[in-house]
Structure formats: structure tokens, C-alpha cells
Scaffold this active site. Structure first.
Site, PDB file in Angstrom:
ATOM      1  N   GLY A 163      -6.720   6.153  25.128  1.00 17.57           N
ATOM      2  CA  GLY A 163      -5.292   5.987  24.947  1.00 17.57           C
ATOM      3  C   GLY A 163      -4.754   7.128  24.102  1.00 17.57           C
ATOM      4  O   GLY A 163      -5.435   8.135  23.865  1.00 17.57           O
ATOM      5  N   ASP A 220       4.882  -3.913  15.500  1.00 19.68           N
ATOM      6  CA  ASP A 220       3.591  -4.176  16.138  1.00 19.68           C
ATOM      7  C   ASP A 220       3.231  -5.653  16.161  1.00 19.68           C
ATOM      8  O   ASP A 220       2.609  -6.134  17.113  1.00 19.68           O
ATOM      9  CB  ASP A 220       2.483  -3.400  15.420  1.00 19.68           C
ATOM     10  CG  ASP A 220       2.621  -1.894  15.607  1.00 19.68           C
ATOM     11  OD1 ASP A 220       3.493  -1.461  16.379  1.00 19.68           O
ATOM     12  OD2 ASP A 220       1.857  -1.145  14.965  1.00 19.68           O
ATOM     13  N   VAL A 255     -10.079   2.025  20.374  1.00 22.97           N
ATOM     14  CA  VAL A 255      -9.940   1.032  21.434  1.00 22.97           C
ATOM     15  C   VAL A 255      -8.714   0.140  21.222  1.00 22.97           C
ATOM     16  O   VAL A 255      -8.690  -1.014  21.633  1.00 22.97           O
ATOM     17  CB  VAL A 255     -11.218   0.168  21.557  1.00 22.97           C
ATOM     18  CG1 VAL A 255     -12.365   1.003  22.097  1.00 22.97           C
ATOM     19  CG2 VAL A 255     -11.592  -0.460  20.209  1.00 22.97           C
ATOM     20  N   GLY A 256      -7.698   0.687  20.592  1.00 23.40           N
ATOM     21  CA  GLY A 256      -6.463  -0.061  20.412  1.00 23.40           C
ATOM     22  C   GLY A 256      -6.286  -0.583  19.001  1.00 23.40           C
ATOM     23  O   GLY A 256      -7.114  -0.354  18.112  1.00 23.40           O
ATOM     24  N   VAL A 257      -5.180  -1.288  18.804  1.00 18.62           N
ATOM     25  CA  VAL A 257      -4.852  -1.855  17.497  1.00 18.62           C
ATOM     26  C   VAL A 257      -4.487  -3.325  17.658  1.00 18.62           C
ATOM     27  O   VAL A 257      -4.198  -3.792  18.753  1.00 18.62           O
ATOM     28  CB  VAL A 257      -3.674  -1.100  16.833  1.00 18.62           C
ATOM     29  CG1 VAL A 257      -4.053   0.337  16.568  1.00 18.62           C
ATOM     30  CG2 VAL A 257      -2.411  -1.167  17.694  1.00 18.62           C
ATOM     31  N   HIS A 291      19.481  27.933  31.467  1.00 15.61           N
ATOM     32  CA  HIS A 291      18.407  28.819  31.931  1.00 15.61           C
ATOM     33  C   HIS A 291      18.242  29.970  30.945  1.00 15.61           C
ATOM     34  O   HIS A 291      19.235  30.511  30.469  1.00 15.61           O
ATOM     35  CB  HIS A 291      18.761  29.373  33.313  1.00 15.61           C
ATOM     36  CG  HIS A 291      17.773  30.383  33.813  1.00 15.61           C
ATOM     37  ND1 HIS A 291      16.567  30.026  34.377  1.00 15.61           N
ATOM     38  CD2 HIS A 291      17.812  31.754  33.821  1.00 15.61           C
ATOM     39  CE1 HIS A 291      15.908  31.128  34.715  1.00 15.61           C
ATOM     40  NE2 HIS A 291      16.651  32.190  34.384  1.00 15.61           N
ATOM     41  N   GLU A 310     -14.211   6.210  28.557  1.00 15.49           N
ATOM     42  CA  GLU A 310     -13.135   5.280  28.876  1.00 15.49           C
ATOM     43  C   GLU A 310     -13.640   4.184  29.815  1.00 15.49           C
ATOM     44  O   GLU A 310     -14.267   4.471  30.836  1.00 15.49           O
ATOM     45  CB  GLU A 310     -11.967   6.028  29.532  1.00 15.49           C
ATOM     46  CG  GLU A 310     -10.867   5.161  30.105  1.00 15.49           C
ATOM     47  CD  GLU A 310     -10.266   4.196  29.088  1.00 15.49           C
ATOM     48  OE1 GLU A 310     -10.230   2.983  29.388  1.00 15.49           O
ATOM     49  OE2 GLU A 310      -9.848   4.646  27.996  1.00 15.49           O
ATOM     50  N   GLU A 358       0.796  -1.219   0.000  1.00 15.54           N
ATOM     51  CA  GLU A 358       0.000   0.000   0.000  1.00 15.54           C
ATOM     52  C   GLU A 358       0.832   1.275   0.000  1.00 15.54           C
ATOM     53  O   GLU A 358       0.895   1.982  -0.983  1.00 15.54           O
ATOM     54  CB  GLU A 358      -0.929  -0.013   1.229  1.00 15.54           C
ATOM     55  CG  GLU A 358      -2.192   0.768   1.055  1.00 15.54           C
ATOM     56  CD  GLU A 358      -3.202   0.447   2.147  1.00 15.54           C
ATOM     57  OE1 GLU A 358      -4.230   1.126   2.179  1.00 15.54           O
ATOM     58  OE2 GLU A 358      -2.954  -0.462   2.954  1.00 15.54           O
ATOM     59  N   GLY A 388       6.311   3.789   4.270  1.00 14.89           N
ATOM     60  CA  GLY A 388       6.147   4.572   5.494  1.00 14.89           C
ATOM     61  C   GLY A 388       5.085   4.024   6.412  1.00 14.89           C
ATOM     62  O   GLY A 388       5.003   4.401   7.583  1.00 14.89           O
TER      63      GLY A 388
END
Length: 483
Positions: A201, A329, A288-290, A462, A222, A36, A39
Site C-alpha cells: 500500500g 481514522d 500491512v495497514g493500520v 503550456h 504483496e 503524545e 499533529g
């Protein structure tokens, strides 16, 4: 006859293309199979374009509050189509950059969907590449070394780096119209007046922050007791107060039980405290996530061990099948682009026979680019105590920092956690302006096994926001100066 490589990388995302470039640098004949986008999700639909959207929201926020800086800006407004166009342009530019880098390093790109047909027993790994289901080759992007397509290929080593996709809950399947994932939320056709975000998240909070800043009525739902569940509870609570001050509505310990779609929007039934309430909005964003993309690769068919959708690997990305590796992942949490990149490098260097060290997952930073930003590394205070550690905890609020006040960003907190016996830095957690840039100082410190003494003796420039880091360390040992 099948073309043969030393290394074939399946997936051209951050982990995949970095692994391929490092492999080429080490002298391996290398190819990347991508169906696809070069990247991956990060560059095209995640990390990069969301930051472009959030930057537009940040500028809009400053324009709306110009008077607090002594500026007169008459009725600032925005064009959502132009905001989206800029975001997509940023992705396209970097997408083309990945293609250039692969071409520069003489890495072949094979467009299509890969399936491992044979592996193990000391022989080469065979990969069959078919036509992609969604072949997307944007014309402005250079395709390295010609366009290779479907067919058979072999390699001594195959690295699976196929990334992840949005997790889908039964009964709340995204339809691209009323129920969105991050794909649709990234390029709205029009600015919604109201949104419900399911999940708090990083993905959910970033989109909630963007749309709230741009003027939408946003409610976050949540399931767990705190937003940003992986973060330190004190940092999450501080962030929540700031979000709610901005107008973001937040429900925790709340379960979405039913979603009804209609022509005018969605109705969402939410169970909170034993009672059910109904929320209405133009759209629902499901965040809700992957879950890892392991399907269609025939991994289990060649004997690769997969548990709960995660490919099981050692510290160098090796699976239980000779010649097959996995990074990013698909190889488990944390599902972050920078973790995938480093895993790709470690994996390839191990194949080369170089000395490598598995990543310490407690030293992988996490960042959420909302307003205010959140960043962290290492153990939370609760986790450190669960492990039986005696801890010293330091805190410093941005209200005591000159640069933060000058920037008009006095709301923030830096929290550091040390082992009371050894002085080891166990964790660092931040909420406030630019903390996603500051956190790397603590990451480096943890990697070098820096103690509290060395951090206290370090000279911080500083005026900078980084002084909050120094003061937090000092506070852990009763030596804070500016609070």
C-alpha cells in the site's frame, strides 16, 4: 469541581486540531486532550517526515543522474543521520506550529490519556484524563495556554479523534530491531544494505521507494495480485514496471508464512505459486495497514457502537450516543489526514447548527509519494464496470507532453473514466512526476459536477504537466491531439 467546556477533542492529530480550531472560531470553549504529540502520527511519524525523506532521495537520484541533464556531479553520497535529522526537524517545526495555532485560537491543551466516564441522556459528557503512557512534550514546542494535566473535565460535546496505529500480524510482531514499523523505518540508525517490505500500500511503497533510491536491495511482498491494491490496475501495472526498472524486486500473490530473526538479519519464508522461497535481509518492514485507536476510551462502556474496530458514525460524525462524536481514522476508511480534517470541520459545524453536507468518499483523493508518484480520485475502471456503468476511458502518456520531456520525466500516464451516457467524470488516475499536485484539478472538477465538454473546453497552460490531464479527457472522446 470539573472544568467545563463546550467541546473537548480527544486527539491532537490533523482531524483533532483542525476540529478544535474550527470550534474555537465558531465561539465554542474548546480543549484538546493529547497524550503524545500535537499533529498526531501524520505530522510526527507519517505524512510529513516521510515526504522529507523522499525529498532527500529525490535530490540524491537527480545528483546520481546529473549527466543526463548536462551536469557534472562527482560521486554523490549521503549521510543517513543527516537525512533523518532533517526529516525530524521538519516535523518538529510543524509540531510547534500546531501549538502556536491552538494558542492563537485560545484552545486549551490537556496532556494525558482520556477516558469517557459518562455520556448520553441529555447530560454533559464526562472525561477523565490520566497521565500519558508516553508523555512527550518537546521543549521547543509552545504548549498553548499553560499545561493542563490529569483530572476530570466535562463538555456538552466530545469528539474522538484518536487516529490509528500499525496493524500487527501474529508471529510477525515488530521488535524495533529486525522487524520495523514505519516508526523505526523513519529513523534508521544506519543505512541497511537490504530490506524486505511486507505490504504494497502507500506506506510500504513509499518506504520501498526511499530505500531503493538510496541504494538498498529492496524486495516488496504483496499478498494480493497487484501492488497498490486500491489503485486502478493499469496505473498499478505502469508503476510496477517503473519500480522494477529502478531495481525494486516485487512479489505479488505472495504470502509471508514465517519470519525468523537472527543477529545478522531476518529470514522470511514466502509462499508464491505453491512454492516456498526464503528471502534474507537486514530488516523487515511490516506495512500491512493500520487500525483505529479505540481502546482505553471506554467508548463501548458508555454505549458507543463499534464494529470491527471502527466507530459507527453518520455523515456529521455523530455516534449513537448523544454528545459523543468520532472523526478520522477511528471513524473508518479512507484513513487519510485530509479526510480527517474535513470530517472535523463538518462535525463542528453541524454541532453549531450550520448547514453541512457529508463528504462524498468517492471524491477524496489518494496520493502515494514514491518515485514515480501515484494519485487518484473516484472509481477505477474495474469498479465503474462492476457498477454497471457504460464508460468512456481516456489515456495519455507523459511521452507526448513537452514539459515532461523537458524535465526528463517522460514516463507517466493519466487515465480518465467518464460515464458514456452523461459525460460525468467518474474517476481519474495518474502515475508520473508531480501527479500528487495535479490530481486536485480533477477533484475540483468532480465536486463541481463538471462534464467532459467543460473539461475539453478548458484552457490548460503550456508548457505544463497539466496538459496531460486535458489530453486524457480528449482521448476518451476520440479527440486527442499529441499522441
Amino acid at each position: 469541581m470539573a472544568e467545563t467546556y463546550d467541546i473537548i477533542v480527544i486527539g491532537g492529530g490533523p482531524g483533532g486540531y483542525v476540529a478544535a480550531i474550527r470550534a474555537a472560531q465558531l465561539g465554542f470553549k474548546t480543549a484538546v486532550v493529547e497524550r503524545e504529540h500535537l499533529g498526531g502520527i501524520c505530522l510526527n511519524w507519517g505524512c510529513i517526515p516521510t515526504k522529507a525523506l523522499l525529498r532527500s532521495a529525490e535530490i540524491f537520484h537527480y545528483a546520481e543522474n546529473g549527466e543526463s541533464y548536462g551536469l557534472k556531479i562527482e560521486k554523490p553520497s549521503f549521510d543517513i543521520a543527516a537525512v533523518v535529522k532533517r526529516s525530524r526537524g521538519v516535523s518538529a517545526q510543524l509540531n510547534g506550529g500546531v501549538g502556536f495555532l491552538l494558542k492563537k485560537n485560545k484552545v486549551d491543551v490537556i496532556w494525558g490519556e482520556a477516558k469517557i466516564t459518562k455520556a448520553g441522556k441529555g447530560g454533559p459528557v464526562e472525561v477523565e484524563v490520566g497521565d500519558a503512557t508516553k508523555p512527550v512534550v518537546e521543549p521547543q514546542n509552545p504548549v498553548p495556554k499553560g499545561v493542563l494535566g490529569h483530572g476530570s473535565y466535562t463538555a456538552k460535546h466530545v469528539i474522538v479523534a484518536t487516529g490509528a496505529r500499525p496493524r500487527v500480524l501474529p508471529g510477525i510482531e515488530p521488535d524495533g530491531e529486525r522487524i520495523w514499523t514505519y516508526f523505526e523505518a523513519m529513523k534508521p540508525k544506519a543505512m541497511p544494505k537490504s530490506l524486505i517490505v511486507m505490504g504494497s500500500g502507500a506506506i510500504g511503497i513509499e518506504f520501498a521507494s526511499f530505500y531503493c533510491t538510496m541504494g538498498a536491495d529492496v524486495t516488496v511482498v504483496e499478498l494480493l495480485p497487484q501492488i497498490l491494491p486500491v489503485e486502478d490496475a493499469e496505473i498499478a501495472a505502469t508503476a510496477r514496471k517503473q519500480f522494477e526498472k529502478q531495481g525494486l524486486k516485487i512479489l505479488t500473490d505472495a504470502k509471508v508464512s514465517k519470519v525468523t530473526k537472527g543477529a545478522g538479519g531476518v529470514e522470511v519464508s514466502v509462499e508464491v505459486g505453491g512454492k516456498t522461497q526464503t528471502l534474507k535481509a537486514d530488516h523487515l518492514i511490516s506495512a500491512v495497514g493500520v487500525q483505529g485507536n479505540t481502546e482505553g476510551l471506554n467508548l463501548e462502556g458508555v454505549g458507543v457502537k463499534i464494529e470491527r474496530g471502527i466507530v459507527q458514525v453518520d455523515g456529521a460524525g455523530r455516534t449513537n450516543v448523544e454528545g459523543v462524536y468520532a472523526i478520522g481514522d477511528v471513524a473508518g476508511a479512507p484513513m487519510l489526514a485530509h479526510k480527517a480534517e474535513h470530517e472535523g470541520t463538518i462535525c463542528v459545524e453541524a454541532i453549531k447548527g450550520l448547514e453541512t453536507h457529508p463528504m462524498k468518499k468517492t471524491q477524496i483523493p489518494g496520493c502515494t509519494y514514491c518515485q514515480p508518484q501515484i494519485a487518484s480520485v473516484g472509481l477505477t475502471e474495474a469498479k465503474a464496470k462492476e457498477e454497471g456503468r457504460e464508460v468512456k476511458v481516456g489515456r495519455f502518456k507523459f511521452q507526448g507532453n513537452g514539459k515532461a520531456i523537458a524535465l526528463g520525466e517522460p514516463e507517466g500516464l493519466v487515465k480518465t473514466i467518464f460515464d458514456a451516457k452523461t459525460g460525468e467524470l467518474l474517476g481519474a488516475h495518474m502515475v508520473g512526476a508531480e501527479v500528487t499536485e495535479l490530481i486536485q484539478g480533477f477533484v475540483v472538477a468532480m465536486g463541481l459536477e463538471t462534464t467532459e465538454q467543460e473539461l475539453m473546453h478548458a484552457v490548460f497552460p503550456h508548457p505544463t504537466l497539466s496538459e496531460t490531464m486535458h489530453e486524457s479527457v480528449l482521448d476518451a472522446y476520440g479527440r486527442v491531439i499529441h499522441m
